[in-house]
Design a protein around this motif. Structure first.
Motif, PDB file in Angstrom:
ATOM      1  N   VAL A   1     -30.454  42.594   6.857  1.00 30.85           N
ATOM      2  CA  VAL A   1     -29.169  42.496   6.161  1.00 30.85           C
ATOM      3  C   VAL A   1     -28.896  41.019   5.925  1.00 30.85           C
ATOM      4  O   VAL A   1     -28.900  40.228   6.886  1.00 30.85           O
ATOM      5  CB  VAL A   1     -28.035  43.133   6.976  1.00 30.85           C
ATOM      6  N   THR A   2     -28.667  40.655   4.691  1.00 33.92           N
ATOM      7  CA  THR A   2     -28.371  39.280   4.334  1.00 33.92           C
ATOM      8  C   THR A   2     -27.056  39.251   3.580  1.00 33.92           C
ATOM      9  O   THR A   2     -26.905  39.948   2.569  1.00 33.92           O
ATOM     10  CB  THR A   2     -29.480  38.660   3.476  1.00 33.92           C
ATOM     11  N   VAL A   3     -26.126  38.451   4.080  1.00 32.81           N
ATOM     12  CA  VAL A   3     -24.812  38.332   3.459  1.00 32.81           C
ATOM     13  C   VAL A   3     -24.680  36.922   2.895  1.00 32.81           C
ATOM     14  O   VAL A   3     -24.753  35.938   3.640  1.00 32.81           O
ATOM     15  CB  VAL A   3     -23.692  38.625   4.464  1.00 32.81           C
TER      16      VAL A   3
ATOM     17  N   ASP B  24     -22.906  37.896   9.667  1.00 31.02           N
ATOM     18  CA  ASP B  24     -23.484  39.213   9.941  1.00 31.02           C
ATOM     19  C   ASP B  24     -24.953  39.291   9.535  1.00 31.02           C
ATOM     20  O   ASP B  24     -25.605  40.309   9.766  1.00 31.02           O
ATOM     21  CB  ASP B  24     -22.700  40.306   9.208  1.00 31.02           C
ATOM     22  N   THR B  25     -25.459  38.247   8.919  1.00 25.97           N
ATOM     23  CA  THR B  25     -26.861  38.227   8.513  1.00 25.97           C
ATOM     24  C   THR B  25     -27.773  38.333   9.732  1.00 25.97           C
ATOM     25  O   THR B  25     -27.671  37.544  10.676  1.00 25.97           O
ATOM     26  CB  THR B  25     -27.173  36.932   7.746  1.00 25.97           C
ATOM     27  N   ALA B  26     -28.638  39.330   9.713  1.00 29.15           N
ATOM     28  CA  ALA B  26     -29.526  39.591  10.849  1.00 29.15           C
ATOM     29  C   ALA B  26     -30.437  40.754  10.508  1.00 29.15           C
ATOM     30  O   ALA B  26     -30.247  41.433   9.489  1.00 29.15           O
ATOM     31  CB  ALA B  26     -28.707  39.932  12.102  1.00 29.15           C
ATOM     32  N   VAL B  27     -31.406  40.980  11.370  1.00 34.54           N
ATOM     33  CA  VAL B  27     -32.162  42.221  11.340  1.00 34.54           C
ATOM     34  C   VAL B  27     -31.408  43.216  12.211  1.00 34.54           C
ATOM     35  O   VAL B  27     -31.070  42.909  13.366  1.00 34.54           O
ATOM     36  CB  VAL B  27     -33.600  42.033  11.851  1.00 34.54           C
ATOM     37  N   TYR B  28     -31.153  44.383  11.667  1.00 40.14           N
ATOM     38  CA  TYR B  28     -30.405  45.412  12.375  1.00 40.14           C
ATOM     39  C   TYR B  28     -31.370  46.499  12.851  1.00 40.14           C
ATOM     40  O   TYR B  28     -32.205  46.990  12.084  1.00 40.14           O
ATOM     41  CB  TYR B  28     -29.337  46.007  11.460  1.00 40.14           C
ATOM     42  N   TYR B  29     -31.217  46.859  14.116  1.00 36.51           N
ATOM     43  CA  TYR B  29     -32.081  47.844  14.743  1.00 36.51           C
ATOM     44  C   TYR B  29     -31.263  49.022  15.250  1.00 36.51           C
ATOM     45  O   TYR B  29     -30.171  48.832  15.792  1.00 36.51           O
ATOM     46  CB  TYR B  29     -32.800  47.246  15.956  1.00 36.51           C
ATOM     47  N   CYS B  30     -31.802  50.218  15.103  1.00 38.91           N
ATOM     48  CA  CYS B  30     -31.229  51.337  15.830  1.00 38.91           C
ATOM     49  C   CYS B  30     -32.133  51.649  17.012  1.00 38.91           C
ATOM     50  O   CYS B  30     -33.326  51.327  17.014  1.00 38.91           O
ATOM     51  CB  CYS B  30     -31.023  52.559  14.951  1.00 38.91           C
ATOM     52  N   ALA B  31     -31.537  52.257  18.023  1.00 42.66           N
ATOM     53  CA  ALA B  31     -32.256  52.534  19.254  1.00 42.66           C
ATOM     54  C   ALA B  31     -31.714  53.812  19.891  1.00 42.66           C
ATOM     55  O   ALA B  31     -30.568  54.196  19.634  1.00 42.66           O
ATOM     56  CB  ALA B  31     -32.123  51.365  20.223  1.00 42.66           C
ATOM     57  N   ALA B  32     -32.535  54.434  20.711  1.00 44.41           N
ATOM     58  CA  ALA B  32     -32.157  55.685  21.365  1.00 44.41           C
ATOM     59  C   ALA B  32     -32.315  55.553  22.878  1.00 44.41           C
ATOM     60  O   ALA B  32     -33.249  54.900  23.355  1.00 44.41           O
ATOM     61  CB  ALA B  32     -33.019  56.837  20.847  1.00 44.41           C
TER      62      ALA B  32
END
Length: 123
Positions: free
Chosen positions: A119-121, A89-97
């Protein structure tokens, strides 16, 4: 115009949880469908899930059963609750509209993006 700001990322051990927030400003938040995407190094941007103005939710395969999206239109905020996190699940997480039509599983459907939160797991 809509401005989106994500927060809540960080380092967590495998099996742990994180809650990401995305606060929107600008035009009427409640009319937009909101999506969460993630992008790991060297990989394409991946659909995590989306929520419509009715609060109907849709999830990508990696999120089903572990992640939950919710929104509060009065607070102009959408959340991504992530449980049972794995190193994958490690990644950069983005929200969008995007406009309110459709599920919104494709990145090109979205008009506005936040800057992302890491997010780094760890295993």
């Amino acid at each position: 115009q809509v401005q989106l700001v994500e927060s809540g990322g960080g380092l967590v051990q495998a099996g742990g949880s994180l809650r990401l927030s995305c606060v929107a400003s600008g035009r009427t938040f409640s009319s937009y469908a909101m999506g969460w995407f993630r992008q790991a190094p060297g990989k394409e941007r991946e659909f995590v899930g989306s929520i419509r103005w009715t609060s109907s939710t849709y999830y990508g395969g990696s999120a089903k059963g572990r992640f939950t999206i919710s929104r509060d239109n009065a607070k102009n905020t959408v959340w991504l609750q992530m449980n049972s996190l794995e190193p994958e699940d490690t990644a950069v997480y983005y929200c969008a509209a995007k406009d309110p039509v459709g599920v919104g599983a494709l990145a090109h459907e979205y008009d506005y993006w936040g800057q992302g939160t890491q997010v780094t797991v760890s295993s």
